[in-house]
Design a protein around this motif. Structure first.
Motif, mmCIF file in Angstrom:
data_model
loop_
_atom_site.group_PDB
_atom_site.id
_atom_site.type_symbol
_atom_site.label_atom_id
_atom_site.label_comp_id
_atom_site.label_asym_id
_atom_site.label_seq_id
_atom_site.Cartn_x
_atom_site.Cartn_y
_atom_site.Cartn_z
ATOM 1 N N LEU A 269 0.773 -1.168 -0.213
ATOM 2 C CA LEU A 269 0.061 0.021 -0.125
ATOM 3 C C LEU A 269 0.762 1.255 0.250
ATOM 4 O O LEU A 269 0.448 2.199 -0.575
ATOM 5 C CB LEU A 269 -0.825 -0.096 1.318
ATOM 6 C CG LEU A 269 -1.931 0.879 1.460
ATOM 7 C CD1 LEU A 269 -1.474 2.170 1.719
ATOM 8 C CD2 LEU A 269 -2.938 1.217 0.096
ATOM 9 N N MET A 270 1.912 1.304 0.809
ATOM 10 C CA MET A 270 2.853 2.354 0.767
ATOM 11 C C MET A 270 3.643 2.564 -0.711
ATOM 12 O O MET A 270 3.666 3.713 -1.037
ATOM 13 C CB MET A 270 3.941 2.180 1.776
ATOM 14 C CG MET A 270 3.552 2.058 3.024
ATOM 15 S SD MET A 270 2.839 3.690 3.860
ATOM 16 C CE MET A 270 1.225 2.924 4.477
ATOM 17 N N LYS A 271 3.640 1.465 -1.320
ATOM 18 C CA LYS A 271 4.355 1.676 -2.793
ATOM 19 C C LYS A 271 3.146 2.341 -3.710
ATOM 20 O O LYS A 271 3.569 3.243 -4.432
ATOM 21 C CB LYS A 271 4.683 0.246 -3.253
ATOM 22 C CG LYS A 271 5.479 0.654 -4.694
ATOM 23 C CD LYS A 271 5.942 -0.875 -5.131
ATOM 24 C CE LYS A 271 6.744 -0.736 -6.624
ATOM 25 N NZ LYS A 271 6.186 -0.028 -7.367
ATOM 26 N N VAL A 272 1.996 2.052 -3.439
ATOM 27 C CA VAL A 272 0.894 2.776 -4.138
ATOM 28 C C VAL A 272 0.990 4.206 -3.963
ATOM 29 O O VAL A 272 0.822 5.046 -5.009
ATOM 30 C CB VAL A 272 -0.488 2.182 -3.945
ATOM 31 C CG1 VAL A 272 -1.613 2.835 -4.534
ATOM 32 C CG2 VAL A 272 -0.523 0.874 -4.358
ATOM 33 N N LEU A 273 1.057 4.576 -2.803
ATOM 34 C CA LEU A 273 0.891 6.076 -2.386
ATOM 35 C C LEU A 273 2.191 6.707 -2.974
ATOM 36 O O LEU A 273 2.320 7.718 -3.497
ATOM 37 C CB LEU A 273 0.959 6.325 -1.071
ATOM 38 C CG LEU A 273 -0.634 6.024 -0.379
ATOM 39 C CD1 LEU A 273 -0.704 5.900 1.125
ATOM 40 C CD2 LEU A 273 -1.747 6.757 -1.174
ATOM 41 N N ALA A 274 3.445 6.012 -2.738
ATOM 42 C CA ALA A 274 4.837 6.560 -3.242
ATOM 43 C C ALA A 274 4.432 6.774 -4.604
ATOM 44 O O ALA A 274 5.293 7.789 -5.251
ATOM 45 C CB ALA A 274 5.885 5.619 -2.788
ATOM 46 N N ASP A 275 4.269 5.742 -5.370
ATOM 47 C CA ASP A 275 4.272 5.964 -7.048
ATOM 48 C C ASP A 275 3.485 7.091 -7.278
ATOM 49 O O ASP A 275 3.758 7.676 -8.454
ATOM 50 C CB ASP A 275 3.940 4.551 -7.380
ATOM 51 C CG ASP A 275 5.139 3.474 -7.316
ATOM 52 O OD1 ASP A 275 6.139 3.850 -6.990
ATOM 53 O OD2 ASP A 275 4.900 2.218 -7.513
ATOM 54 N N HIS A 276 2.290 7.208 -6.626
ATOM 55 C CA HIS A 276 1.230 8.282 -6.845
ATOM 56 C C HIS A 276 1.783 9.619 -6.920
ATOM 57 O O HIS A 276 1.679 10.571 -7.586
ATOM 58 C CB HIS A 276 0.103 8.012 -6.107
ATOM 59 C CG HIS A 276 -1.235 9.080 -6.558
ATOM 60 N ND1 HIS A 276 -1.688 8.914 -7.884
ATOM 61 C CD2 HIS A 276 -1.720 9.806 -5.861
ATOM 62 C CE1 HIS A 276 -2.878 9.715 -7.872
ATOM 63 N NE2 HIS A 276 -2.792 10.146 -6.805
ATOM 64 N N GLY A 277 2.648 9.822 -5.914
ATOM 65 C CA GLY A 277 3.573 10.852 -5.549
ATOM 66 C C GLY A 277 2.867 12.322 -5.393
ATOM 67 O O GLY A 277 3.454 13.258 -5.200
#
Length: 547
Positions: free
Chosen positions: A266-274
């Motif tokens: 989930l953290m990667k989803v938010l990080a990639d969204h930026g």
């Protein structure tokens, strides 16, 4: 008169002090946040449901399967069961069907509470045949029993409900994710839940009045006891990697979310969204080590002074240790050089010790061989949240628990985490992987979290997984790798690069075989723990490339 030892004991007080404060908000089927419960409503309605369950003979000690989506009904039910002194049984619905049936058969529940789909599966697949008390959340249809609406109506007006539960009374059975085998039912006593609240409050400095976005719904059960408002995200909690970041950001902005919990996926989803997270003051991620790039990206999206915490623990004991993002980033170079992942310092009053790696049961702490700082061994923990048994899994309990005599004549249970790691000179714990996933070569052991981060530095590689092929003691180490999305590469050149990276460190220089994989198997709960046992079987079946 003191309150019973019960996670629900704080609800009446909060309902008196802040009756109109929203305890939780949940999206409806259309993604709109039209459903909410104030503290007064959560307390009063869970009282009514607890009374109704008691009238239906679901009460003190009744093992009760709960298969309900993260809606207001789920939280009302859970607090009602705690108030009634019943024993909720929670199993991840997304695990393998055979494993799920085995878990439910093992639990031998007396009651089954579920949505219509769960009731249909129960009838068709033969789940929980021991359950004679059936409650459907929604229309009853043809499977008998009653409905939650009728249960609540039956208990309406009964007044406050709170069983006088004792610290050692069983409060729940929570099944592990089964990422390294068949899920096991962890027995939680009321003192374990109450201790978790205190440890979480103290470890992260949690203050009443915050707004939480818990993307792993069971964690939302802690929020009312901490005086927080839960905003349940509009997402499938079993597939955090597929969450829609726009929906998450919309909820965060609309309700002024101050903290959120999510798996590394989930953290990667938010990080990639930026997109920035201007209201969020605290982020917590657990379930597996968080990739350094993800930590770094998330921290740039948070306001100044916000914190990114990565607690270390397991279903059997949580939290064990914690580390904040700034310190985690400062250890990144060591991680990428093969030290393992730093998970910080033990959460007081936990006592974390490292023992010599053995695969057999250890009955008594006097038979333990502790290892000095700097040496890798098995991680153990003793403390108020360390559970003491698995439900009807005596062999698993013997493997995971050690009895330790105390100076005052008492004794305590020490939990073997099943993980390997070491302590540095500053008292920080370094996680090196699962004990069962170590690779035993003729030249000594290799540990997944000391190997994979070394190779994960390659820009074309998304992630890697170390597995062993052959008999322990003579295993051949194999590094499976996934490519970054959309990357097309020359395999021979990439693997030459990986060999060159590995050659920089003595332990990774032994790895000579590399295998591309289209998509690693991961656990259902966090979508982050790699199924290395499955990958090992796959790697063993792959033919060696021609010279």
């Amino acid at each position: 008169m003191t309150d019973p030892c019960n996670i629900a004991a704080s609800l009446p007080r909060l309902a008196r002090e802040q009756p109109d404060r929203v305890a939780m908000r949940c999206p409806d089927g259309a993604g709109r946040y039209t459903r909410e419960l104030t503290y007064a409503q959560l307390d009063a309605r869970s009282d009514a449901i607890a009374a109704g369950l008691g009238a239906y003979r679901i009460g003190r000690g009744s093992r009760t399967v709960v298969m309900v989506r993260p809606t207001p009904e789920f939280f009302l039910l859970m607090f009602a069961l705690f108030k009634a002194g019943a024993v909720p049984v929670l199993v991840d619905p997304g695990i393998d069907r055979r494993a799920l049936k085995q878990c439910l058969d093992e639990a031998e529940p007396e009651a089954f509470i579920g949505i219509p789909l769960a009731q249909f599966a129960r009838r068709v697949l033969g789940w929980a045949k021991s359950a004679k008390k059936i409650v459907t959340v929604g229309p009853r249809w043809a499977w008998g029993g009653t409905t939650l609406a009728k249960i609540e109506a039956r208990g309406s007006g009964a007044g406050p409900q709170l069983a006088d539960t004792a610290p050692d009374d069983v409060a729940g059975i929570l099944f592990t994710s089964g990422s390294t085998g068949v899920p096991k039912g962890v027995v939680y006593r009321h003192r374990h839940f109450v201790a978790q609240i205190e440890l979480l409050r103290n470890a992260f400095g949690l203050q009443p009045g915050g707004v939480d976005l818990p993307t792993f719904p069971p964690f939302a059960l802690f929020d009312p006891a901490l005086g927080l408002t839960s905003v349940i995200p509009d997402m499938d909690p079993t597939r955090p990697a597929s969450a829609d970041p726009d929906k998450l950001h919309a909820a965060i902005a609309r309700f002024g979310v101050t903290q959120l919990f999510g798996s590394p996926a989930l953290m990667k989803v938010l990080a990639d969204h930026g997109a920035p997270l201007p209201t969020v003051q605290r982020v917590t991620s657990a379930g597996a080590p968080v990739p350094p790039d993800t930590v770094a990206k998330i921290r740039t999206l948070l306001p100044e002074g916000a914190q990114f915490w990565t607690p270390y623990g397991a279903t059997e004991c949580l939290p064990v240790a914690v580390i904040e993002g700034r310190e985690l980033e400062s250890t990144r170079a060591a991680t990428e050089a093969g030290a393992g992942t730093c998970v910080g310092r033990a959460v007081s009053p936990n006592e974390v010790r490292i023992i010599r790696i053995v695969d057999a049961p250890i009955a008594d702490w006097n038979d333990v061989d502790e290892v000095p700082d700097g040496e890798v061994g098995e991680i153990t923990v003793a403390g108020p949240t360390a559970t003491d048994t698995y439900f009807r899994r005596d062999a698993a309990t013997r493997i995971a628990k050690i009895r330790e005599a105390l100076p005052d004549g008492g004794e305590r249970i020490v939990h073997r985490m099943g993980d390997v790691g070491w302590f540095d000179g500053e008292g920080r714990l370094w996680f090196c992987g699962r004990k069962t996933q170590r690779v035993e070569t003729a030249d000594g052991p290799l540990y997944t979290e000391q190997v994979e981060p070394v190779f994960n530095t390659h820009p074309q590689v998304r992630r890697t997984a170390l597995v062993g092929v052959g008999e322990p003691g003579r295993q051949t180490p194999v590094l499976c790798y996934e490519l970054q999305p959309g990357v097309g590469v020359d395999r021979a050149r990439l693997e030459a690069d990986l060999r060159a990276i590995g050659a920089r460190h003595p332990h990774t220089a032994r790895i000579a075989r590399f295998l591309p994989h289209p998509g690693f198997p991961v656990d259902i709960r966090h979508n982050a723990k790699i199924g290395r046992e499955t990958l090992a079987a796959w790697a063993a079946a792959q033919k060696e490339p021609h010279a």
